[in-house]
Motif scaffolding. Structure first.
Motif, PDB file in Angstrom:
ATOM      1  N   TYR A   1     -12.971  13.341  -1.234  1.00  0.00           N
ATOM      2  CA  TYR A   1     -13.411  13.475  -2.630  1.00  0.00           C
ATOM      3  C   TYR A   1     -12.223  13.790  -3.548  1.00  0.00           C
ATOM      4  CZ  TYR A   1     -15.615  15.404  -6.768  1.00  0.00           C
ATOM      5  OH  TYR A   1     -15.963  15.657  -8.075  1.00  0.00           O
ATOM      6  N   ALA A   2     -11.410  14.748  -3.124  1.00  0.00           N
ATOM      7  CA  ALA A   2     -10.257  15.152  -3.940  1.00  0.00           C
ATOM      8  C   ALA A   2      -9.235  14.022  -4.047  1.00  0.00           C
ATOM      9  CB  ALA A   2      -9.605  16.405  -3.337  1.00  0.00           C
ATOM     10  N   LEU A   3      -9.105  13.247  -2.990  1.00  0.00           N
ATOM     11  CA  LEU A   3      -8.177  12.107  -2.996  1.00  0.00           C
ATOM     12  C   LEU A   3      -8.606  11.104  -4.071  1.00  0.00           C
ATOM     13  CD1 LEU A   3      -5.783  10.701  -1.381  1.00  0.00           C
ATOM     14  CD2 LEU A   3      -7.555   9.564  -0.048  1.00  0.00           C
ATOM     15  N   MET A   4      -9.898  10.796  -4.101  1.00  0.00           N
ATOM     16  CA  MET A   4     -10.411   9.830  -5.086  1.00  0.00           C
ATOM     17  C   MET A   4     -10.229  10.352  -6.518  1.00  0.00           C
ATOM     18  SD  MET A   4     -11.220   7.481  -3.150  1.00  0.00           S
ATOM     19  CE  MET A   4     -11.156   7.617  -1.390  1.00  0.00           C
ATOM     20  N   GLU A   5     -10.521  11.634  -6.695  1.00  0.00           N
ATOM     21  CA  GLU A   5     -10.385  12.228  -8.031  1.00  0.00           C
ATOM     22  C   GLU A   5      -8.923  12.193  -8.499  1.00  0.00           C
ATOM     23  OE1 GLU A   5     -12.846  13.713 -10.201  1.00  0.00           O
ATOM     24  OE2 GLU A   5     -13.965  12.350  -8.903  1.00  0.00           O
ATOM     25  N   THR A   6      -8.023  12.430  -7.564  1.00  0.00           N
ATOM     26  CA  THR A   6      -6.604  12.450  -7.911  1.00  0.00           C
ATOM     27  C   THR A   6      -6.113  11.051  -8.271  1.00  0.00           C
ATOM     28  OG1 THR A   6      -6.300  14.280  -6.350  1.00  0.00           O
ATOM     29  CG2 THR A   6      -4.303  13.177  -7.119  1.00  0.00           C
ATOM     30  N   ILE A   7      -6.512  10.068  -7.482  1.00  0.00           N
ATOM     31  CA  ILE A   7      -6.075   8.695  -7.766  1.00  0.00           C
ATOM     32  C   ILE A   7      -6.644   8.240  -9.111  1.00  0.00           C
ATOM     33  CG2 ILE A   7      -6.129   6.284  -6.980  1.00  0.00           C
ATOM     34  CD1 ILE A   7      -6.532   7.540  -4.093  1.00  0.00           C
ATOM     35  N   LYS A   8      -7.910   8.581  -9.338  1.00  0.00           N
ATOM     36  CA  LYS A   8      -8.566   8.223 -10.597  1.00  0.00           C
ATOM     37  C   LYS A   8      -7.772   8.763 -11.786  1.00  0.00           C
ATOM     38  CE  LYS A   8     -13.042   9.045 -12.822  1.00  0.00           C
ATOM     39  NZ  LYS A   8     -14.367   9.667 -12.605  1.00  0.00           N
ATOM     40  N   GLU A   9      -7.390  10.025 -11.683  1.00  0.00           N
ATOM     41  CA  GLU A   9      -6.617  10.651 -12.752  1.00  0.00           C
ATOM     42  C   GLU A   9      -5.243   9.991 -12.886  1.00  0.00           C
ATOM     43  OE1 GLU A   9      -6.572  14.914 -12.309  1.00  0.00           O
ATOM     44  OE2 GLU A   9      -4.960  15.113 -13.784  1.00  0.00           O
ATOM     45  N   ALA A  10      -4.636   9.671 -11.753  1.00  0.00           N
ATOM     46  CA  ALA A  10      -3.271   9.136 -11.771  1.00  0.00           C
ATOM     47  C   ALA A  10      -3.197   7.721 -12.349  1.00  0.00           C
ATOM     48  CB  ALA A  10      -2.684   9.155 -10.358  1.00  0.00           C
ATOM     49  N   VAL A  11      -4.180   6.885 -12.028  1.00  0.00           N
ATOM     50  CA  VAL A  11      -4.058   5.479 -12.437  1.00  0.00           C
ATOM     51  C   VAL A  11      -4.707   5.187 -13.786  1.00  0.00           C
ATOM     52  CG1 VAL A  11      -3.882   4.687 -10.047  1.00  0.00           C
ATOM     53  CG2 VAL A  11      -6.113   4.620 -11.198  1.00  0.00           C
ATOM     54  N   GLY A  12      -5.488   6.132 -14.303  1.00  0.00           N
ATOM     55  CA  GLY A  12      -6.081   5.951 -15.630  1.00  0.00           C
ATOM     56  C   GLY A  12      -6.951   4.713 -15.728  1.00  0.00           C
ATOM     57  N   GLU A  13      -6.572   3.818 -16.636  1.00  0.00           N
ATOM     58  CA  GLU A  13      -7.418   2.648 -16.910  1.00  0.00           C
ATOM     59  C   GLU A  13      -7.480   1.644 -15.764  1.00  0.00           C
ATOM     60  OE1 GLU A  13      -6.138   0.956 -20.568  1.00  0.00           O
ATOM     61  OE2 GLU A  13      -7.128   2.496 -21.782  1.00  0.00           O
ATOM     62  N   MET A  14      -6.537   1.757 -14.830  1.00  0.00           N
ATOM     63  CA  MET A  14      -6.563   0.852 -13.674  1.00  0.00           C
ATOM     64  C   MET A  14      -7.723   1.159 -12.718  1.00  0.00           C
ATOM     65  SD  MET A  14      -2.745   0.336 -12.145  1.00  0.00           S
ATOM     66  CE  MET A  14      -3.186  -0.210 -10.496  1.00  0.00           C
ATOM     67  N   TRP A  15      -8.282   2.356 -12.848  1.00  0.00           N
ATOM     68  CA  TRP A  15      -9.329   2.800 -11.909  1.00  0.00           C
ATOM     69  C   TRP A  15     -10.557   1.899 -11.974  1.00  0.00           C
ATOM     70  CZ3 TRP A  15      -9.697   5.572  -7.753  1.00  0.00           C
ATOM     71  CH2 TRP A  15     -10.926   6.106  -7.336  1.00  0.00           C
ATOM     72  N   SER A  16     -11.139   1.596 -10.822  1.00  0.00           N
ATOM     73  CA  SER A  16     -12.350   0.775 -10.776  1.00  0.00           C
ATOM     74  C   SER A  16     -13.137   1.101  -9.508  1.00  0.00           C
ATOM     75  CB  SER A  16     -11.976  -0.702 -10.755  1.00  0.00           C
ATOM     76  OG  SER A  16     -11.302  -1.007  -9.541  1.00  0.00           O
ATOM     77  N   ALA A  17     -14.392   0.661  -9.493  1.00  0.00           N
ATOM     78  CA  ALA A  17     -15.230   0.865  -8.304  1.00  0.00           C
ATOM     79  C   ALA A  17     -14.593   0.188  -7.082  1.00  0.00           C
ATOM     80  CB  ALA A  17     -16.628   0.303  -8.550  1.00  0.00           C
ATOM     81  N   GLU A  18     -13.971  -0.967  -7.315  1.00  0.00           N
ATOM     82  CA  GLU A  18     -13.346  -1.695  -6.204  1.00  0.00           C
ATOM     83  C   GLU A  18     -12.156  -0.925  -5.642  1.00  0.00           C
ATOM     84  OE1 GLU A  18     -14.046  -3.235  -9.233  1.00  0.00           O
ATOM     85  OE2 GLU A  18     -15.926  -3.970  -8.352  1.00  0.00           O
ATOM     86  N   MET A  19     -11.393  -0.315  -6.558  1.00  0.00           N
ATOM     87  CA  MET A  19     -10.240   0.456  -6.108  1.00  0.00           C
ATOM     88  C   MET A  19     -10.698   1.665  -5.299  1.00  0.00           C
ATOM     89  SD  MET A  19      -7.133   2.136  -8.306  1.00  0.00           S
ATOM     90  CE  MET A  19      -6.350   0.603  -8.767  1.00  0.00           C
ATOM     91  N   LYS A  20     -11.744   2.312  -5.783  1.00  0.00           N
ATOM     92  CA  LYS A  20     -12.278   3.475  -5.086  1.00  0.00           C
ATOM     93  C   LYS A  20     -12.741   3.075  -3.678  1.00  0.00           C
ATOM     94  CE  LYS A  20     -15.731   7.108  -5.374  1.00  0.00           C
ATOM     95  NZ  LYS A  20     -16.835   7.708  -6.130  1.00  0.00           N
ATOM     96  N   LYS A  21     -13.469   1.990  -3.618  1.00  0.00           N
ATOM     97  CA  LYS A  21     -13.987   1.498  -2.334  1.00  0.00           C
ATOM     98  C   LYS A  21     -12.844   1.204  -1.363  1.00  0.00           C
ATOM     99  CE  LYS A  21     -16.994  -0.679   0.440  1.00  0.00           C
ATOM    100  NZ  LYS A  21     -17.536  -1.997   0.253  1.00  0.00           N
ATOM    101  N   ALA A  22     -11.799   0.564  -1.854  1.00  0.00           N
ATOM    102  CA  ALA A  22     -10.681   0.185  -0.987  1.00  0.00           C
ATOM    103  C   ALA A  22     -10.010   1.429  -0.386  1.00  0.00           C
ATOM    104  CB  ALA A  22      -9.672  -0.660  -1.763  1.00  0.00           C
ATOM    105  N   TRP A  23      -9.727   2.424  -1.218  1.00  0.00           N
ATOM    106  CA  TRP A  23      -9.136   3.676  -0.720  1.00  0.00           C
ATOM    107  C   TRP A  23     -10.085   4.370   0.251  1.00  0.00           C
ATOM    108  CZ3 TRP A  23      -4.377   5.891  -0.972  1.00  0.00           C
ATOM    109  CH2 TRP A  23      -3.471   5.405  -1.913  1.00  0.00           C
ATOM    110  N   CYS A  24     -11.351   4.335  -0.096  1.00  0.00           N
ATOM    111  CA  CYS A  24     -12.372   5.014   0.686  1.00  0.00           C
ATOM    112  C   CYS A  24     -12.474   4.423   2.094  1.00  0.00           C
ATOM    113  CB  CYS A  24     -13.689   4.866  -0.077  1.00  0.00           C
ATOM    114  SG  CYS A  24     -14.965   5.935   0.493  1.00  0.00           S
ATOM    115  N   VAL A  25     -12.509   3.109   2.177  1.00  0.00           N
ATOM    116  CA  VAL A  25     -12.608   2.443   3.477  1.00  0.00           C
ATOM    117  C   VAL A  25     -11.350   2.730   4.306  1.00  0.00           C
ATOM    118  CG1 VAL A  25     -12.697   0.189   4.639  1.00  0.00           C
ATOM    119  CG2 VAL A  25     -14.184   0.630   2.670  1.00  0.00           C
TER     120      VAL A  25
END
Ligand code: HEM
Length: 161
Positions: free
Chosen positions: A120-144
């Motif tokens: 959870y913290a990893l996703m939150e950190t990446i989301k904050e770091a990449v800003g507008e680049m963040w997407s559901a697909e990006m989250k899914k890829a990191w998650c998998v």
């Protein structure tokens, strides 16, 4: 993330999403790594006690020199897992390293819930770091990629003989 496994396990696009976002964060890996672990400890304060270098330290958490390298390992290894998932369809870690990783996390009592909070913290950190680049697909890829990496580590989480 649902849908772990199955056909077409990890696509080139997913690999690119992970690699691109990590290359963006890499320049400030220390800073993001610190934020990442502060988030973990905010949600699960008891997780701090597992780290020997935090338990016995007089230094404030955010100045502990050993925290950032572990945080960076999680990022780098998840990113490498993404590359391997696309190339080989599975996470490949040298046998001896995987055994050591499993044994270390077993020894310090890292449990399923710690891996969950960390995800959870990893996703939150990446989301904050990449800003507008963040997407559901990006989250899914990191998650998998993360889930597969953790599954590999867990196969070796047993008492070392
Ligand atoms: C040690 C990676 C998740 C706690 C390590 C080491 C690596 C590593 C490379 C040092 C090498 C070794 O001694 O075997 C990872 C990766 C993770 C992960 C890739 C997730 C994908 C976690 C989580 C926790 C945790 C969720 C607890 C919240 C620890 C502790 C150590 C350690 C306590 C030992 C520290 C020391 O020796 O001083 N980890 N880790 N790790 N990890 Fe992790």
């Amino acid at each position: 993330c649902e849908n772990v496994g199955g056909a077409n396990l990890f696509t080139e696009e997913q690999e690119a999403l992970v690699v691109q976002s990590w290359s963006l964060m890499k320049k400030n890996a220390g800073e993001w790594g610190l934020k990442f672990f502060l988030k973990i400890f905010e949600i699960a304060p008891s997780a701090q006690k597992m780290f020997p270098f935090l338990r016995d330290s007089e230094v404030p958490l955010d100045q502990n020199p050993k925290l950032k390298p572990h945080a960076k390992s999680v990022f780098v290894m998840t990113c490498e897992a993404a590359v391997q998932l696309r190339k080989a369809g599975k996470v490949v870690i040298r046998d001896s390293s995987l055994k050591k990783l499993g044994a270390t996390h077993f020894k310090y009592g890292v449990a399923d819930e710690h891996f969950e909070v960390t995800k959870y913290a990893l996703m939150e950190t990446i989301k904050e770091a990449v800003g507008e680049m963040w997407s559901a697909e990006m989250k899914k890829a990191w998650c998998v990629a993360y889930d597969h990496l953790v599954a590999a580590i867990k196969t070796e989480m047993k008492p070392s003989s």
